[in-house]
Scaffold this active site. Structure first.
Site, short mmCIF file in Angstrom:
data_model
loop_
_atom_site.label_atom_id
_atom_site.label_comp_id
_atom_site.label_asym_id
_atom_site.label_seq_id
_atom_site.Cartn_x
_atom_site.Cartn_y
_atom_site.Cartn_z
N ASP A 270 0.78 -1.28 0.00
CA ASP A 270 0.19 -0.01 -0.13
C ASP A 270 0.67 1.31 -0.06
O ASP A 270 1.95 1.46 0.85
CB ASP A 270 -0.94 0.07 1.25
CG ASP A 270 -2.08 0.93 1.14
OD1 ASP A 270 -2.67 1.19 0.51
OD2 ASP A 270 -2.02 1.89 2.19
N GLU B 107 1.41 -0.29 -4.93
CA GLU B 107 0.07 0.60 -5.34
C GLU B 107 0.53 2.02 -5.32
O GLU B 107 0.29 2.77 -4.46
CB GLU B 107 -0.97 0.12 -4.22
CG GLU B 107 -2.04 0.87 -4.38
CD GLU B 107 -2.47 2.26 -3.43
OE1 GLU B 107 -3.37 3.02 -3.74
OE2 GLU B 107 -1.83 2.46 -2.40
#
Ligand code: GLC
Length: 648
Positions: free
Chosen positions: A283, A325
């Site tokens: 993330d 990401e």
């Protein structure tokens, strides 16, 4: 270069774990030795002057050995199988879905009973949205983790997760979960210790006694959630300090200039690897390194860290691929695949956020020129890595592609984005879309877009007006968008609910833990009575489900859709149509997408000036055969239609 001391260090750690370096653990040992020098180099680039640098390097080596030693034989076997396949994740056999376990089916315990549903749809890869402990009401959808090792009781237990993983594995499915690397919840024990004054843990974060340094940082740091969480630092009353919190004030940024943080998080990465995770979604990797005087995004050191992480994973758990990401500018996204001698050696996947946003651009304008202007950049992706292709996900749609791409299509960038925002947020009375602006920045007027696939495609308004022809148009648009994501090259990941044509859910407004974040409007709670409607052919649910199912089947039936960097865009003969060829030794497919609300025409000549020649095209979507006609004749593609045509 050979490094005797390093070799000794590794050998010692391997022997302490009683590994059989001449026998069953030989491959691991070879991988370790072969990569050790590079690991050391990447590590020392960042930490050689840090007082704890040496000690933590030993800990890092030990973490790698420990991770391998505690990996199950089944996973080691899977690692070998994947290594033998080589780039297993490029396969056309994979089709994914992201879902919130609680909103999809209540709990992890219920998930195994839903595997038949995925099988019917054709989905064999699940991204479980964050399930580790996270304070309710201050969780950012689970992206504020307070314990990286314990599943939040809201979803079930660690044993339930293990049961899900083994049920999936038995069915030949793949599992993806997140590692929230950039920050922890302010309720994580490290944060609690920092608040209590423990210096060691204060050093896990960017903590300052006053606003002097925070002010300097903030001068150059763009705000991520300017409406709900302005600024990049938060005051911590417990210790009278300021802490960096780039996202929400309850998400504290981890300080990776401290090698102890890296090693601890590496251990967590391995913990997930050893749960049997096939792809780890990192993330927000763009944010993991901060430096005064910079935007604190996409810094070279962040790439250095990711390369180091990739190599460590490669050594201990080579079957686990990494997804970075990074939702940033197009040229910056590319760098997460690695650059220079690290090409294809950083993240195995990145989100094709540029293409995703451009599909929404084309849908609103009916004009594919901006999309095409971006392709020279997107096509730079190296062989051996892949995109996650998607139309919607749990996040907002950012219009982060370059102004130059908009200008190349002949538009004014500011006015163009303004139009798109108004079109999708419902500010234009004639727009069929229902969505909302997310994170409007009052200073720059930047904003992103929230809304479900179906609502942004016009289904919500059409249903409310009971307008059957508008419903049909919305369904066409949904398929068009999903089809392009399915075939544009990469691993398609659907967002749960979109396979049923789920419209926005405004229930989040009644929940104080969610009402400040309108991304919740497109994160539905699945009503399984509605799912039953897929059995009734005339329902919206059945139409969307079966269209999605068919797209997945076409992808799986044709190896040409494996991502072997085999995509060529067609010369644009009609601005409404985006078309590309996918080809391999055996097959050549023309994939065409009409973003106009009118039927669009494309001359047969378009099928004669690229790739192989043939006489006929079989459209796998409409299941019709076309004769390739004379140059002055046309193929006609219906409004918002697509053709997935194989050259015969
Ligand atoms: C990622 C997630 C997003 C979250 C953010 C902060 O971008 O996708 O949902 O808000 O990270 O963790």
């Amino acid at each position: 270069m050979y490094n005797y001391q390093l070799h000794q260090q590794i050998s010692l750690s391997v022997l302490q774990h009683h590994l059989d370096v001449a026998g069953k653990d030989n491959l691991f040992y070879s991988r370790f030795i072969a990569n050790a020098q590079e690991i050391a180099q990447l590590y020392h680039n960042l930490y050689q002057n840090h007082p704890k640098g040496k000690e933590e390097f030993s800990n890092l080596l030990e973490t790698i050995t420990k991770a391998y030693a505690s990996r199950t034989d089944v996973l080691k076997q899977k690692d070998e199988e994947k290594e033998e396949l080589g780039n297993w994740f490029l396969s056309n056999q994979l089709a994914g879905m992201s879902l919130y376990v609680d909103r999809f089916c209540g709990s992890l315990q219920n998930l195994p009973s839903k595997l038949a549903y995925f099988e019917e749809l054709g989905v064999n890869y699940l991204h479980l949205m964050p399930i580790f402990e996270s304070p309710e009401g201050e969780s950012d959808g689970g992206y504020a983790v307070s314990n990286f090792r314990e599943v939040d009781p809201r979803f079930g237990s660690l044993d339930d997760l293990k049961a899900v993983q083994s049920a999936m594995q038995e069915q030949g499915m793949y599992l993806m979960i997140d590692i929230v690397l950039n920050h922890t919840s302010y309720r994580h024990q490290w944060a609690e210790k920092a608040k209590a004054g423990d210096k060691r843990y204060q050093d896990y974060f960017y903590m300052y006694d006053d606003r002097y340094i925070p002010n300097q940082f903030e001068e150059h740091m763009p705000e991520i959630f300017p409406e709900s969480a302005p600024g990049s630092f938060s005051y911590v009353p417990e210790c009278n300090k300021w802490v960096m919190s780039v996202f929400h004030n309850y998400q504290w940024d981890l300080n990776y200039t401290n090698p102890e943080v890296l090693v601890t998080m590496m251990d967590t990465i391995f913990y997930y690897a050893n749960l049997g995770v096939d792809v780890l979604r990192i993330d927000a990797p763009a944010f993991i390194w901060k430096q005064l005087g910079t935007s604190c995004q996409n810094l070279p050191e962040a790439h250095n860290l990711l390369r180091l992480i990739k190599l460590c994973v490669q050594v201990a758990a080579p079957g686990m691929a990494l997804l970075g990401e990074a939702i940033v500018a197009p040229a910056e996204i590319m760098k997460y695949f690695g650059t220079d001698r690290f090409v294809a050696k950083e993240c195995d996947f990145a989100y094709n956020a540029t293409q995703m946003a451009l599909q929404w651009d084309a849908l609103a304008t009916g004009d594919t020129r901006v999309m095409l202007a971006a392709q020279h950049e997107i096509l730079q992706k190296p062989y051996g890595c892949s995109w996650i292709t998607y139309t919607r996900c749990h996040d907002d749609i950012g219009l982060g592609y370059d102004d130059s791409m908009i200008r190349a299509a002949g538009f004014n960038a500011y006015e163009h984005r303004k139009f798109l925002k108004e079109y999708y947020s419902g500010a234009l009375p004639y727009s069929p879309a229902s969505g909302a602006l997310f994170s409007v920045n009052p200073k720059t007027q930047d904003a992103r877009i929230s809304g479900s696939l179906a609502s942004l495609c016009g289904l919500e308004k059409a249903i409310n007006r009971n307008d059957t022809s508008a419903i049909e148009i919305a369904l066409q648009k949904i398929t068009l968008m999903q089809a392009q994501s399915m075939f544009v090259g990469g691993l398609p990941i659907l967002f749960y609910g979109d396979e049923l044509g789920t419209v926005n859910d405004y229930g989040y407004l009644n929940d104080p833990g969610k009402s400040y974040d309108n991304r919740w409007m497109h994160r539905p709670i699945i009503d399984w009575n509605r799912v039953e409607k897929i059995k009734e052919p005339d329902t919206i649910e059945a139409k969307v489900f079966h269209a999605t199912q068919k797209l997945i089947q076409i992808r799986k039936n044709n190896s040409v859709f494996a991502d072997t960097k085999n995509l060529t865009w067609l010369t644009p003969y009609n601005i409404h149509i985006a078309g590309f060829i996918r080809s391999n030794e055996d097959q050549q497919f023309y994939c065409l997408f009409n973003f106009s609300g009118q039927a669009s025409y494309i001359t047969w000549y378009a099928f004669k000036n690229h790739g192989k020649r043939g006489n006929k095209l079989f459209d796998h979507w409409s299941e019709t055969m076309h004769e390739i006609g004379h140059d002055h004749e046309y193929l006609i593609i219906p409004a918002y239609g697509c053709c997935i045509m194989e050259l015969i």
